[in-house]
Write an enzyme that holds these catalytic residues in place. Sequence first.
Site, PDB file in Angstrom:
ATOM      1  N   CYS A   1      42.212 -93.381  21.892  1.00  0.00           N
ATOM      2  CA  CYS A   1      43.372 -93.780  20.990  1.00  0.00           C
ATOM      3  C   CYS A   1      42.580 -94.633  19.786  1.00  0.00           C
ATOM      4  O   CYS A   1      41.634 -95.044  19.848  1.00  0.00           O
ATOM      5  CB  CYS A   1      43.956 -94.752  21.603  1.00  0.00           C
ATOM      6  SG  CYS A   1      44.977 -94.480  22.917  1.00  0.00           S
TER       7      CYS A   1
ATOM      8  N   ARG B   1      38.377 -88.311  17.088  1.00  0.00           N
ATOM      9  CA  ARG B   1      38.310 -89.054  18.289  1.00  0.00           C
ATOM     10  C   ARG B   1      39.172 -88.550  19.261  1.00  0.00           C
ATOM     11  O   ARG B   1      38.927 -88.661  20.634  1.00  0.00           O
ATOM     12  CB  ARG B   1      38.881 -90.626  17.927  1.00  0.00           C
ATOM     13  CG  ARG B   1      37.660 -91.379  17.095  1.00  0.00           C
ATOM     14  CD  ARG B   1      38.224 -92.544  16.467  1.00  0.00           C
ATOM     15  NE  ARG B   1      39.022 -93.548  17.537  1.00  0.00           N
ATOM     16  CZ  ARG B   1      38.280 -94.732  17.916  1.00  0.00           C
ATOM     17  NH1 ARG B   1      37.045 -94.806  17.438  1.00  0.00           N
ATOM     18  NH2 ARG B   1      38.746 -95.284  18.685  1.00  0.00           N
TER      19      ARG B   1
ATOM     20  N   TRP C   1      45.885 -90.899  22.994  1.00  0.00           N
ATOM     21  CA  TRP C   1      45.187 -90.194  23.916  1.00  0.00           C
ATOM     22  C   TRP C   1      45.547 -90.704  25.421  1.00  0.00           C
ATOM     23  O   TRP C   1      45.063 -91.674  25.896  1.00  0.00           O
ATOM     24  CB  TRP C   1      43.531 -90.307  23.914  1.00  0.00           C
ATOM     25  CG  TRP C   1      42.856 -89.187  24.847  1.00  0.00           C
ATOM     26  CD1 TRP C   1      42.734 -87.864  24.192  1.00  0.00           C
ATOM     27  CD2 TRP C   1      42.113 -89.099  25.855  1.00  0.00           C
ATOM     28  NE1 TRP C   1      42.010 -87.118  25.284  1.00  0.00           N
ATOM     29  CE2 TRP C   1      41.426 -88.041  26.120  1.00  0.00           C
ATOM     30  CE3 TRP C   1      41.869 -90.547  26.839  1.00  0.00           C
ATOM     31  CZ2 TRP C   1      40.590 -87.902  27.163  1.00  0.00           C
ATOM     32  CZ3 TRP C   1      41.218 -90.103  27.810  1.00  0.00           C
ATOM     33  CH2 TRP C   1      40.476 -88.815  28.156  1.00  0.00           C
TER      34      TRP C   1
ATOM     35  N   ASN D   1      44.879 -99.950  22.004  1.00  0.00           N
ATOM     36  CA  ASN D   1      43.833 -98.900  22.679  1.00  0.00           C
ATOM     37  C   ASN D   1      43.073 -99.531  23.522  1.00  0.00           C
ATOM     38  O   ASN D   1      42.877-100.821  23.644  1.00  0.00           O
ATOM     39  CB  ASN D   1      42.713 -98.690  21.513  1.00  0.00           C
ATOM     40  CG  ASN D   1      41.601 -97.885  21.896  1.00  0.00           C
ATOM     41  OD1 ASN D   1      41.633 -96.994  22.754  1.00  0.00           O
ATOM     42  ND2 ASN D   1      40.277 -98.029  21.396  1.00  0.00           N
ATOM     43  N   GLY D   2      42.709 -99.176  24.781  1.00  0.00           N
ATOM     44  CA  GLY D   2      42.435 -99.673  26.068  1.00  0.00           C
ATOM     45  C   GLY D   2      43.266 -99.569  27.284  1.00  0.00           C
ATOM     46  O   GLY D   2      44.182 -98.745  27.312  1.00  0.00           O
TER      47      GLY D   2
ATOM     48  N   GLU E   1      22.657 -79.588  30.215  1.00  0.00           N
ATOM     49  CA  GLU E   1      23.385 -80.025  29.198  1.00  0.00           C
ATOM     50  C   GLU E   1      24.139 -78.506  28.738  1.00  0.00           C
ATOM     51  O   GLU E   1      25.149 -78.423  28.082  1.00  0.00           O
ATOM     52  CB  GLU E   1      22.623 -80.365  27.957  1.00  0.00           C
ATOM     53  CG  GLU E   1      22.967 -80.485  26.798  1.00  0.00           C
ATOM     54  CD  GLU E   1      23.932 -81.433  26.492  1.00  0.00           C
ATOM     55  OE1 GLU E   1      24.391 -82.200  27.403  1.00  0.00           O
ATOM     56  OE2 GLU E   1      24.835 -81.402  25.281  1.00  0.00           O
TER      57      GLU E   1
ATOM     58  N   LYS F   1      28.144 -77.826  27.882  1.00  0.00           N
ATOM     59  CA  LYS F   1      28.603 -77.346  26.469  1.00  0.00           C
ATOM     60  C   LYS F   1      29.472 -76.077  26.770  1.00  0.00           C
ATOM     61  O   LYS F   1      30.569 -75.921  25.983  1.00  0.00           O
ATOM     62  CB  LYS F   1      27.535 -76.972  25.639  1.00  0.00           C
ATOM     63  CG  LYS F   1      26.644 -78.050  25.055  1.00  0.00           C
ATOM     64  CD  LYS F   1      27.229 -79.007  24.187  1.00  0.00           C
ATOM     65  CE  LYS F   1      28.003 -80.083  24.686  1.00  0.00           C
ATOM     66  NZ  LYS F   1      27.184 -81.199  24.465  1.00  0.00           N
TER      67      LYS F   1
ATOM     68  N   GLU G   1      32.828 -77.437  28.395  1.00  0.00           N
ATOM     69  CA  GLU G   1      33.876 -78.152  27.833  1.00  0.00           C
ATOM     70  C   GLU G   1      34.495 -77.204  26.422  1.00  0.00           C
ATOM     71  O   GLU G   1      35.584 -77.473  25.876  1.00  0.00           O
ATOM     72  CB  GLU G   1      33.248 -79.531  27.012  1.00  0.00           C
ATOM     73  CG  GLU G   1      31.977 -79.503  26.416  1.00  0.00           C
ATOM     74  CD  GLU G   1      31.462 -80.899  26.078  1.00  0.00           C
ATOM     75  OE1 GLU G   1      32.231 -81.938  25.859  1.00  0.00           O
ATOM     76  OE2 GLU G   1      30.350 -81.055  25.714  1.00  0.00           O
TER      77      GLU G   1
ATOM     78  N   HIS H   1      18.306 -72.312  48.124  1.00  0.00           N
ATOM     79  CA  HIS H   1      18.545 -73.301  49.206  1.00  0.00           C
ATOM     80  C   HIS H   1      20.419 -73.166  49.257  1.00  0.00           C
ATOM     81  O   HIS H   1      20.848 -74.268  49.500  1.00  0.00           O
ATOM     82  CB  HIS H   1      18.231 -74.614  48.875  1.00  0.00           C
ATOM     83  CG  HIS H   1      16.851 -74.546  49.086  1.00  0.00           C
ATOM     84  ND1 HIS H   1      16.156 -74.521  50.357  1.00  0.00           N
ATOM     85  CD2 HIS H   1      15.864 -74.593  48.255  1.00  0.00           C
ATOM     86  CE1 HIS H   1      14.859 -74.380  50.161  1.00  0.00           C
ATOM     87  NE2 HIS H   1      14.499 -74.737  48.748  1.00  0.00           N
TER      88      HIS H   1
ATOM     89  N   LYS I   1      36.340 -88.011  21.944  1.00  0.00           N
ATOM     90  CA  LYS I   1      34.899 -88.271  21.300  1.00  0.00           C
ATOM     91  C   LYS I   1      34.541 -89.669  22.051  1.00  0.00           C
ATOM     92  O   LYS I   1      33.418 -89.521  22.432  1.00  0.00           O
ATOM     93  CB  LYS I   1      35.131 -88.348  19.812  1.00  0.00           C
ATOM     94  CG  LYS I   1      33.698 -88.412  19.266  1.00  0.00           C
ATOM     95  CD  LYS I   1      32.835 -86.929  19.392  1.00  0.00           C
ATOM     96  CE  LYS I   1      31.474 -87.291  18.754  1.00  0.00           C
ATOM     97  NZ  LYS I   1      30.461 -86.390  19.538  1.00  0.00           N
TER      98      LYS I   1
HETATM   99  C1  F6R Z   1      29.789 -83.978  25.948  1.00  0.00           C
HETATM  100  C2  F6R Z   1      29.915 -85.259  25.477  1.00  0.00           C
HETATM  101  C3  F6R Z   1      30.260 -86.357  26.351  1.00  0.00           C
HETATM  102  C4  F6R Z   1      29.448 -87.574  25.804  1.00  0.00           C
HETATM  103  C5  F6R Z   1      29.924 -88.816  26.653  1.00  0.00           C
HETATM  104  C6  F6R Z   1      29.140 -89.942  26.220  1.00  0.00           C
HETATM  105  O1  F6R Z   1      29.491 -83.205  24.731  1.00  0.00           O
HETATM  106  O2  F6R Z   1      30.206 -85.216  24.277  1.00  0.00           O
HETATM  107  O3  F6R Z   1      29.859 -86.180  27.454  1.00  0.00           O
HETATM  108  O4  F6R Z   1      28.298 -87.374  25.818  1.00  0.00           O
HETATM  109  O5  F6R Z   1      31.232 -89.083  26.674  1.00  0.00           O
HETATM  110  O6  F6R Z   1      29.375 -90.457  24.945  1.00  0.00           O
HETATM  111  P1  F6R Z   1      28.524 -91.452  24.276  1.00  0.00           P
HETATM  112  O7  F6R Z   1      27.123 -90.884  23.949  1.00  0.00           O
HETATM  113  O8  F6R Z   1      29.364 -91.871  22.926  1.00  0.00           O
HETATM  114  O9  F6R Z   1      28.148 -92.720  25.328  1.00  0.00           O
END
Ligand code: F6R
Length: 588
Positions: free
Chosen positions: A2, A27, A74, A100-101, A464, A468, A471, A487, A583
């Site tokens: 949010c 965000r 959100w 927010n929260g 990683e 990617k 998501e 295994h 985000k």
């Molecule tokens: C994946 C992604 C998330 C963030 C995670 C931590 O692409 O962006 O997995 O890496 O939410 O976010 P930060 O780094 O802001 O603590």
Amino acid sequence: MCSIIGYKGQLNAAPLLVNSLKQMEYRGYDSVGIAVINNGKVIVKKGVGNVSNITDKFDLSTMPGHAGIGHTRWATHGQVTEENAHPHYGCTNNIAIVHNGVIENHHELRDELISLGHRFKSDTDSEVIAHLLEGYYTKKDIKTTTIETCRKLNGAYAFVAAFEDGRICGSRCDQPLIIGMLEGGYFISSDVLGFLKHTDRAIFLHNRDIAIIDSNALQLYDFEGNAVNRETTQVAWEVSSLDKGKYAFHTLKEIHEQPTVVEKTGIKNLGKIEEFCNILEDPRTVYITASGTSYHCALIAKYLLSSLAKIHCETIVSSEFPYILESIDDSSVLLAISQSGETADVLEAARAAKQIGSKILSIVNVPTSSLARMSDSFLEIECGPEVGVAATKSFTAQLSLIYAIVDRMCNYGLGFQANRKFLAEASREVLDQESKIQIIADKLRQARDIYVLGRSIHYPIALEGALKIKELSYIHAEGIVAGELKHGPLALIDKNTYVVIINPDDRTHCDNVVSAREIKTRGATIIGISNKPDEAYDILLKLPSIGNSILYPIIEVLPLQILAYYLALIRNIDPDYPRNLAKSVTVK
Ligand code: F6R
């Protein structure tokens, strides 16, 4: 997550609020609303959709009034519906709030308020704030009203309220809230990007602060009611860095910024890196914590710090940190890695470690973030705002900083500082294969599963890459230690499977070739990411050769990011805003 915004000043509030919400769109959100105060009334308009749709639908920008609040939601408590969108009124239209929260005790508060005669219209935890304010509100004393309300709330929250008399008030408890200072007015926002277009002068409210914007004056108090002074800071980010430039999507732009990121990250900070190294060299154990992509960087950090700098390290996903608290003490150091510096799980881990007496180090992109502020020392990755929800450039920036730290700890024997230019050039060479990767993405468009394999320091990159792909493309992908294949996971491999093997020419290479052959025998399609061709690969994504093979992770993640990006495009998915993701994950 949010976003909240408030404005009071000489200008018309509504168009400013709409613009601010647009700046914070990155965000993530599902519904939008604003409230403006005009002629002693608080008028709310809100709905499900994006900022542009809701603005057009309700003609938001033309709402009259010089004060107001806005929100992008959100969903966490309650479905994505118009009723659950913010702002929320109490029973009357005197006060509206945006939040927010999470209010942890909202069930109890709701029951208590209902027994006092309040009627609720939404399923959100947020609505209790509006009813509490309404209950305490006396026109004379907005300060007591807000303090009494905050005293009732448990959880991590920031809220902004609009009162019928034209006043705006905000409060924060473990969620960010920032004042933007203008000539003739104030913003109050969860993100500096909410007001950076208008001013770079900001006050970062402290935890348990209350701000009242009254007749164009700002008053700040703590939760005990004492007047407090908070320093005005100049915010360094440029709004221009939010433009997509020549790129179709922020994600693609950010992927292409990585050669510069590798070349520059940490260069300005050599003195601070020194301070960091001194703290890291001291303790009995360094615990490295992070979430998501940042956690994958933490895994590489552990590998480098323990094998090269000989520091005893443990890595723990932040959401698991509460369950290992017994093992840390005041001789430990916690290194927290977070792009946003606002991830709730990471903050909670840092708070818990701090309480035990451990030193807190952090690596962040946002120097004014809650994590940076609570750290004994922090380093900035300085890659500029990352708008794409999927982390790309922030990951290579975090990695670059970790390499710079370990290089310094090894008396520059790692060769990272010396080879930055070369690594940037090597990154460009990898990115130049974009059109080839686009064709591969087309082949994989119908894939049900994609497995990404790597060993040793390349395993976090496999994780990683798989994250990617998941998501951005919504295709099931899994990062696997190549040696673990036999295994269990080998049972999943058949002619319909796609496997990516990260296999640069280092000591993991021969074993990976054996794994590749095992997979090939079962008919799967293999994509090799390597500087050394092998007949086991159906497709080779070529890496330039690097003198010190320990530096490969920096460049081998790039083809995986581009693959994920094109899989999203081909499957008609917006790569900047994948579904269900935000985000900045500021709730647990
Ligand atoms: C994946 C992604 C998330 C963030 C995670 C931590 O692409 O962006 O997995 O890496 O939410 O976010 P930060 O780094 O802001 O603590």
